[in-house]
Enzyme design. Structure first.
Site, PDB file in Angstrom:
ATOM      1  N   CYS A 295      63.348   0.963 -57.661  1.00 42.85           N
ATOM      2  CA  CYS A 295      62.028   1.284 -58.206  1.00 42.85           C
ATOM      3  C   CYS A 295      61.160   0.058 -58.476  1.00 42.85           C
ATOM      4  CB  CYS A 295      62.208   2.098 -59.483  1.00 42.85           C
ATOM      5  SG  CYS A 295      63.375   3.446 -59.263  1.00 42.85           S
TER       6      CYS A 295
ATOM      7  N   HIS B  87      55.561   1.326 -66.773  1.00 44.44           N
ATOM      8  CA  HIS B  87      56.456   1.934 -65.785  1.00 44.44           C
ATOM      9  C   HIS B  87      56.872   3.334 -66.237  1.00 44.44           C
ATOM     10  CE1 HIS B  87      59.427   2.209 -62.617  1.00 44.44           C
ATOM     11  NE2 HIS B  87      60.377   2.494 -63.502  1.00 44.44           N
TER      12      HIS B  87
ATOM     13  N   HIS C 273      57.774   9.903 -59.695  1.00 50.53           N
ATOM     14  CA  HIS C 273      58.269   8.533 -59.533  1.00 50.53           C
ATOM     15  C   HIS C 273      58.491   8.256 -58.045  1.00 50.53           C
ATOM     16  CE1 HIS C 273      60.094   4.806 -59.983  1.00 50.53           C
ATOM     17  NE2 HIS C 273      61.085   5.070 -60.813  1.00 50.53           N
TER      18      HIS C 273
END
Lengths: 97, 407
Positions: free
Chosen positions: B163, B301, B335
């Site tokens: 990520c 985030h 995400h």
């Protein structure tokens, strides 16, 4: 390897051409027996290998990889398939990739 | 040496261009939808995902497309958008040893990996495998395929850190431009949606399970009722360029990419660590030559997990205090994993250009564990001069970077 075939030449041409058109996006008007795979149809060695995989799956045949090296034209493909096609199997549905 | 962003491209769950994506944010839309069919996979309990809308992949020539999975197609389209905005040529004119292509993904294509191994086990060996399958599952599949599609034959790197992949690609690009090795870095990341990606998070109880019948309500970053993240897909690409190159080409900058940092925890694979988050934010400020007081928006985030969100808030509070506006865009996009870093930079650039702060979608009641910072819960006008953007990843990866509008 399987030899002989109940498929007619027309059926083989149709099946191979369908694969070349749907799987490799080659216009049908380019699919003439004298067309060379690399120069005329824009394929390369990866395409040739994948074409064989698709043909084997679609027609339930088995072709020795070595024989592929001698193939130059679409007519060579028709001939190769004609030699190894299994009589009892029906063509399967198209796959594109 | 200053580095600027001169081009941006995005293929996202909110739309397949930067403008569509940003309009989706302005409209407070969500890309999340339900995948009830995932219930057939034993042991998986999260049935939410955020796909990118369908697009015309036939625009990519077959010779290039044949070795691409969806993530490479998305990345190719996003790269073309970014190059067009940067007024850089596509094809032979792009080739230069001064231009670096730097992008990655979490893994190779999960879709093709499943098909590959399913067939391998069925056949008892590699019989019937396509020659092009490997090029879809290799770790550098995305940049290699983008390069082939563009006809680019310059330097290529493929950073991969789940990520934080595209955040690291951008920061690495900034470092290499600063170091004088390159004038331009085309940086980004991409990932594609697949149930196994949801499962990776679900197995560690980090995926949302409680909103399978109400996809629009999840994920919920910082919210008291958050229950985990929702996986997404997409590709995001930015063109980073030195000031000298920009002036030489007459290119137009969007904002300055001031710099960033990456630091690993070295302690735990999945548990977020506020201490290292604090460290990376402070280091990013130092490397970007900015002070905490300069920052007037934090793009967090925060994915909607219990621990990750609260740890990030603790770090933001520690570094910047409690008055800087903070929002996360995961409630809109889901995400997007390797894509999210560059995507959130692009969204932040659009916020700066449009003088607007996008709120955290689904943040209704701030969890007490996430309190103490200025959460943005309503869209509002704001003059944004400096943005700090965080991204974190499994493996203890922590990244932080800064953007400046120069306003």
């Amino acid at each position: 390897m399987n030899t002989t075939s109940s498929m007619s030449n027309e059926q083989i041409v149709s099946q191979v051409n369908d694969l070349m058109h749907t799987g490799f996006e080659i216009p049908r008007d380019k699919l003439v027996p004298t067309a060379t795979l690399f120069d005329d149809l824009g394929m390369d060695s990866l395409d040739a290998i994948d074409m064989l995989v698709h043909l084997e799956e679609k027609l339930q045949i088995k072709v020795e990889g070595e024989r592929l090296k001698k193939v130059r034209t679409l007519a060579d493909i028709y001939g190769l398939v004609g030699e190894v096609a299994i009589p009892s199997l029906q063509p399967q549905s198209e796959q594109s990739h | 040496m200053k580095v600027f962003i001169t081009g941006m491209g995005a293929m996202t769950s909110l739309g397949n261009s930067v403008d569509e994506m940003f309009q989706g944010l302005l409209d407070n839309r969500t890309g999340v939808r339900a995948y009830p069919e995932w219930a057939q996979h034993k042991g998986l309990f999260s049935y939410l995902g955020a796909p990118a809308p369908d697009f015309d992949n036939m625009k990519i020539p077959r010779a290039a497309r044949r070795s691409m999975s969806r993530m490479s197609e998305l990345a190719t389209m996003a790269t073309i958008q970014a190059l067009q905005q940067a007024d850089l040529p596509i094809g032979e004119g792009l080739n230069s040893q001064r231009i670096l292509l730097c992008m990655g993904s979490t893994t190779g294509s999960p879709v093709i990996l499943e098909l590959y191994f399913r067939k391998l086990f069925e056949k008892g060996g590699p019989e019937g495998q396509l020659s092009t399958s490997f090029f879809k599952v290799m770790n550098h599949s995305v940049p290699a395929n983008v390069a082939a599609a563009l006809g680019f034959h310059g330097p290529l790197l493929s950073p991969s850190s789940a990520c934080s992949t595209s955040a690291q690609a951008m920061i690495l690009g900034w470092e290499l431009i600063q170091s004088g090795f390159y004038d331009i870095v085309i940086a980004g990341g991409a990932d594609e949606l697949h149930y196994i990606t949801a499962a990776i998070f679900d197995i560690v109880q980090a995926a949302s399970r409680g909103y399978n019948d109400r996809p629009e309500l999840s994920p919920r970053p910082f919210d008291r009722a958050r229950d985990g993240l929702v996986v997404s897909e997409g590709a995001s690409v930015v063109v980073l360029e030195s000031e000298a190159s920009m002036k030489k080409r007459g290119a137009r900058a969007t904002v300055e990419f001031c710099g960033g940092a990456y630091v690993c925890d070295g302690t735990h694979m999945s548990q977020s660590n506020a201490s290292t988050m604090t460290e990376v934010m402070k280091l990013a400020l130092t490397r970007a030559n900015r002070n905490a007081a300069d920052v007037n928006y934090v793009n967090a985030h925060a994915t909607g997990t219990q621990q990750g969100d609260s740890q990030e808030v603790a770090a933001i509070r520690e570094v910047l205090g409690g008055n800087v506006p903070v929002s996360s865009l995961k409630g809109h996009f889901g995400h997007s994993l390797a894509a999210c870093g560059a995507l959130e930079v692009i969204a932040s650039v659009k916020m700066m250009e449009n003088n607007v702060l996008i709120p955290t979608r689904n943040l209704v009641e701030v969890d007490p564990e996430c309190a103490g910072v200025a959460h943005v819960q309503q869209k509002r006008e704001a003059r944004i001069r400096t943005v700090l953007s965080n991204n974190f990843a499994f493996g203890g990866m922590n990244t932080s970077l800064l953007l400046s509008s120069g306003k």
